[in-house]
Write an enzyme that holds these catalytic residues in place. Structure first.
Site, mmCIF file in Angstrom:
data_model
loop_
_atom_site.group_PDB
_atom_site.id
_atom_site.type_symbol
_atom_site.label_atom_id
_atom_site.label_comp_id
_atom_site.label_asym_id
_atom_site.label_seq_id
_atom_site.Cartn_x
_atom_site.Cartn_y
_atom_site.Cartn_z
ATOM 1 N N ASP A 115 -13.320 -1.714 32.101
ATOM 2 C CA ASP A 115 -11.918 -1.305 31.928
ATOM 3 C C ASP A 115 -11.547 -0.070 32.744
ATOM 4 O OD1 ASP A 115 -11.749 -3.316 30.110
ATOM 5 O OD2 ASP A 115 -11.912 -2.012 28.345
HETATM 6 P P1 NAP Z 1 -16.098 -1.648 29.032
HETATM 7 O O1 NAP Z 1 -14.771 -1.866 29.634
HETATM 8 O O2 NAP Z 1 -16.249 -1.839 27.578
HETATM 9 O O3 NAP Z 1 -17.101 -2.607 29.816
HETATM 10 C C1 NAP Z 1 -18.464 -2.515 29.665
HETATM 11 C C2 NAP Z 1 -19.093 -3.622 30.467
HETATM 12 O O4 NAP Z 1 -20.492 -3.413 30.413
HETATM 13 C C3 NAP Z 1 -18.823 -4.994 29.900
HETATM 14 O O5 NAP Z 1 -17.862 -5.681 30.656
HETATM 15 C C4 NAP Z 1 -20.202 -5.685 29.928
HETATM 16 O O6 NAP Z 1 -20.132 -6.848 30.731
HETATM 17 C C5 NAP Z 1 -21.116 -4.662 30.585
HETATM 18 N N1 NAP Z 1 -22.423 -4.605 29.944
HETATM 19 C C6 NAP Z 1 -22.734 -4.621 28.634
HETATM 20 N N2 NAP Z 1 -24.060 -4.582 28.462
HETATM 21 C C7 NAP Z 1 -24.600 -4.536 29.690
HETATM 22 C C8 NAP Z 1 -25.936 -4.477 30.173
HETATM 23 N N3 NAP Z 1 -26.997 -4.465 29.356
HETATM 24 N N4 NAP Z 1 -26.128 -4.440 31.511
HETATM 25 C C9 NAP Z 1 -25.085 -4.479 32.361
HETATM 26 N N5 NAP Z 1 -23.798 -4.527 31.961
HETATM 27 C C10 NAP Z 1 -23.574 -4.551 30.635
HETATM 28 O O7 NAP Z 1 -16.686 -0.206 29.363
HETATM 29 P P2 NAP Z 1 -16.067 1.024 30.153
HETATM 30 O O8 NAP Z 1 -15.607 0.607 31.519
HETATM 31 O O9 NAP Z 1 -17.082 2.112 30.022
HETATM 32 O O10 NAP Z 1 -14.751 1.387 29.351
HETATM 33 C C11 NAP Z 1 -14.800 1.915 28.074
HETATM 34 C C12 NAP Z 1 -13.783 1.233 27.213
HETATM 35 O O11 NAP Z 1 -13.993 1.657 25.868
HETATM 36 C C13 NAP Z 1 -12.361 1.596 27.594
HETATM 37 O O12 NAP Z 1 -11.501 0.506 27.412
HETATM 38 C C14 NAP Z 1 -12.032 2.692 26.584
HETATM 39 O O13 NAP Z 1 -10.656 2.805 26.354
HETATM 40 C C15 NAP Z 1 -12.785 2.211 25.371
HETATM 41 N N6 NAP Z 1 -13.099 3.282 24.404
HETATM 42 C C16 NAP Z 1 -13.724 4.398 24.826
HETATM 43 C C17 NAP Z 1 -13.964 5.427 23.942
HETATM 44 C C18 NAP Z 1 -14.619 6.706 24.404
HETATM 45 O O14 NAP Z 1 -14.439 7.725 23.766
HETATM 46 N N7 NAP Z 1 -15.385 6.685 25.480
HETATM 47 C C19 NAP Z 1 -13.608 5.297 22.608
HETATM 48 C C20 NAP Z 1 -13.010 4.100 22.197
HETATM 49 C C21 NAP Z 1 -12.768 3.103 23.112
HETATM 50 P P3 NAP Z 1 -21.205 -8.035 30.528
HETATM 51 O O15 NAP Z 1 -21.107 -8.442 29.112
HETATM 52 O O16 NAP Z 1 -20.760 -9.066 31.501
HETATM 53 O O17 NAP Z 1 -22.544 -7.473 30.887
#
Ligand code: NAP
Length: 472
Positions: free
Chosen positions: A399
């Site tokens: 994301d």
């Molecule tokens: P993300 O959008 O959740 O994407 C994470 C990606 O990691 C997934 O598409 C997944 O794809 C991949 N993944 C999972 N396990 C894996 C593995 N073992 N090896 C390789 N890839 C793996 O993560 P992000 O880009 O870090 O974004 C964070 C999201 O969380 C944002 O939407 C944010 O708003 C939200 N959020 C963040 C917080 C905070 O405080 N940081 C709090 C609440 C919500 P596959 O399944 O295809 O592997």
């Protein structure tokens, strides 16, 4: 009584200790603004808390020492091993649990205060009001935090559990019952039954507010409940005439509120929308590699090809995300970066404020792998650099790199600031499949001509690249 005891139990001396403790809290907190000073800041604040506890125990009004010692022993026996053993990925639920304990302590103190004073007889009205406020908010925070813990620990389903359209109405009615009972008590009722009913109404409210919120939104909810616990502790401090509780509670309340707001802004979501629930239920939209809804196709690559591209790059920006945390790939990433640096490649890390699942998630993991702090670049600093970057290596981030945030007004993440990796000459994305991330939406980055996908677990994919690099 010896002179020393008289001195130690003197109210002025106790207040001086409290003031030193506050100073340490605030100084410690200022250390948390950067990873380099965070550990020291934490220790300084912990010393402040120890002083505040000592000052409270010195107070002549404190009674049963045996009970206090048993309480401290149980807390230490549970808290230290739990904090030592917890995995970085399980930190949000740990925080939820600790926060819940704080809320629980607050409502129990308020209840004890009610019983001690015979239902607030002879106490000024403001004491009753603050104590009742603490009881309700502490109870909401305790139960809400436990639900948040259950969802994150997968003891409860992560999907929103709602009453549908009537949810807000029911929440409003239960809140009105709790407040109505509090008003009756403040107006002079000494009935303990009313007090217990008020606590039960607040408990139901805590459950009703958090159950409809999806598991993935829990970190924001925990931060909000943390602010609630802080406010309720401060209210208890007013009721008990304890300045340490007032100051510590207000610090927690203020920092929790600021953090909640920062997270909501970085996710481009409003706090009322998060509380209304129904988003990020943890359900993942299925998807396979190949043609996507974008109409384009994705190009997949191999570790050997990626190694060649990286080896001949001048600047590589590593973009870590939640997948790096899940795979625990931070050490492998550091090894790859070292191998690249030994070849003269400049390596930087792009840190999005909400990458992962809790604030500072990436900073903590990379610090654990001894990545030099100066290589960690915040979003605003790194975004202008992508145009000069040869390869952006996106490791389990989704994301936070999705250009739909700029280009698609109907996207749920439209308006969210992102890492503009698509501006770099080439983008390599390491993830296991085409499945979306937290927001549950497709990423148009994967269909761009300059992007190649390396499918696999982040740790093994990165290790493979490093191994291939050694052969070049
Ligand atoms: P993300 O959008 O959740 O994407 C994470 C990606 O990691 C997934 O598409 C997944 O794809 C991949 N993944 C999972 N396990 C894996 C593995 N073992 N090896 C390789 N890839 C793996 O993560 P992000 O880009 O870090 O974004 C964070 C999201 O969380 C944002 O939407 C944010 O708003 C939200 N959020 C963040 C917080 C905070 O405080 N940081 C709090 C609440 C919500 P596959 O399944 O295809 O592997």
């Amino acid at each position: 009584m010896s002179l020393a005891t008289v001195f130690l139990q003197d109210q002025n001396f106790i207040h001086v200790l409290y003031i030193v403790a506050f100073g340490l809290f605030i100084y410690g907190l200022s250390g948390l603004t950067g990873p380099r000073t965070a550990v020291r800041g934490n220790r300084i604040a912990a010393v402040g808390m120890l002083l505040a506890v000592i000052a409270t125990l010195l107070d002549r009004r404190e009674g049963n020492w045996a009970l206090i010692v048993v309480g401290v022993a149980i807390g230490t026996a549970v808290g230290i091993p739990a904090a030592r053993r917890v995995k970085m990925t399980a930190m949000p639920q740990m925080v939820a649990l600790f926060n819940g304990v704080g809320g629980g302590a607050v409502f129990l103190i308020a209840w004890a205060e009610f019983r001690d004073s015979g239902g607030y007889s002879g106490t000024p009205l403001y004491v009753a009001v603050f104590s009742l406020f603490a009881a309700i908010v502490g109870s909401v925070s305790f139960w809400g935090s436990n639900i948040a813990f259950g969802k994150l620990q997968e003891l409860l389903p992560g999907r929103p559990i709602t009453l549908g359209r009537s949810q807000q109405l029911v929440n409003g009615l239960v809140a009105a019952v709790a407040v109505g009972l509090a008003v009756a008590i403040a107006a002079g009722s000494h009935s303990q039954l009313l007090f217990i009913l008020m606590l039960i109404a607040a408990a139901v409210l805590g459950n009703l507010v958090v159950l409809p919120i999806g598991g993935a939104d829990m970190p924001v909810v925990i931060s909000l409940l943390n602010a609630f616990t802080g406010l309720s502790a401060a209210a208890t401090g007013v009721a008990l005439d304890n300045p340490a509780l007032i100051v510590a509670g207000m610090i927690v309340g203020a920092s929790g509120s600021i953090l909640t707001n920062l997270m909501a802004v970085a996710m481009n979501r409003s706090i009322p929308a998060i509380i209304a629930g129904g988003f990020g239920g943890g359900g993942v939209v299925g998807g396979a590699s190949g043609a996507g809804a974008q109409g384009g196709s994705v190009r997949s690559t191999s570790a050997a090809d990626v190694a060649v591209q990286l080896a001949y790059a001048r600047q590589v920006v590593i973009v870590p995300g939640y997948g790096m945390a899940v795979a625990q790939a931070q050490h492998a990433v550091r090894e790859l970066a070292k191998a690249l640096e030994s070849r003269g490649v400049e390596v930087k890390y792009a840190i999005h404020p909400v990458a992962g699942r809790m604030p500072g998630h990436m900073n903590v993991l990379l610090a654990e792998a001894d990545v030099p702090y100066e290589q960690l670049k915040e979003m605003d600093d790194i975004n202008p650099e992508f145009a000069r970057t040869d390869v952006s290596l996106v490791i389990g981030a989704n994301d936070v790199t999705n250009p739909a945030a700029h280009t698609n007004p109907s996207s749920p993440i439209y308006g969210m600031p992102i890492l503009e990796v698509e501006n770099s000459r080439s983008v390599i994305v390491i993830k296991r499949s085409m499945n979306p991330g937290f927001a549950g939406i497709e990423n148009e980055l994967y269909y761009k001509p300059a992007t190649a996908m390396l499918f696999g677990d982040a740790k093994s994919a990165v290790t493979d690249i490093t191994a291939e690099l050694a052969n070049i």
